[in-house]
Design an enzyme around this catalytic site. Structure first.
Site: not given
Length: 109
Positions: A10-11
């Site tokens: 994810c980010a």
């Protein structure tokens, strides 16, 4: 059966960490041998090299990386269903991960 490695990206690696915990609980409940871990998109290449996962699952917020990873990797790459991700549904995310691995093995046969 050999342990399967599932990598979530994810980010920042934070939101997927909670999903990893839920997926691990679902795997334990089903008696499955899996190693699930999360990392930030910025560290994904290092983790891919050191961990050698069987599947790469992307958080919906980094779905734009899907085509790049699919082009560069020889493992299944999939985006986690947005609803499952939002609800932190570890069981469904785990099933999707294992299905991606199984589907890729079937394609090789």
């Amino acid at each position: 059966m050999a342990e399967k490695k599932i990598m979530l990206v994810c980010a920042a690696g934070m939101s997927t960490s909670m999903l990893v915990t839920r997926m691990q609980k679902a795997a334990e409940k089903d008696g499955l041998s899996v190693h699930i871990f999360a990392t930030a998109a910025s560290d994904a290449d290092n983790k891919l090299e050191s961990e050698k996962p069987d599947v790469l699952m992307l958080g919906p917020q980094v779905r734009y990386l899907e085509s790049q990873f699919k082009r560069d990797l020889d493992i299944p790459v999939s985006v986690i269903n947005m609803q499952d991700y939002g609800l932190m549904n570890g069981e469904k995310a785990l099933k999707a991960s294992l299905k991606a691995i199984d589907d890729s093995k079937g394609a090789e046969a």
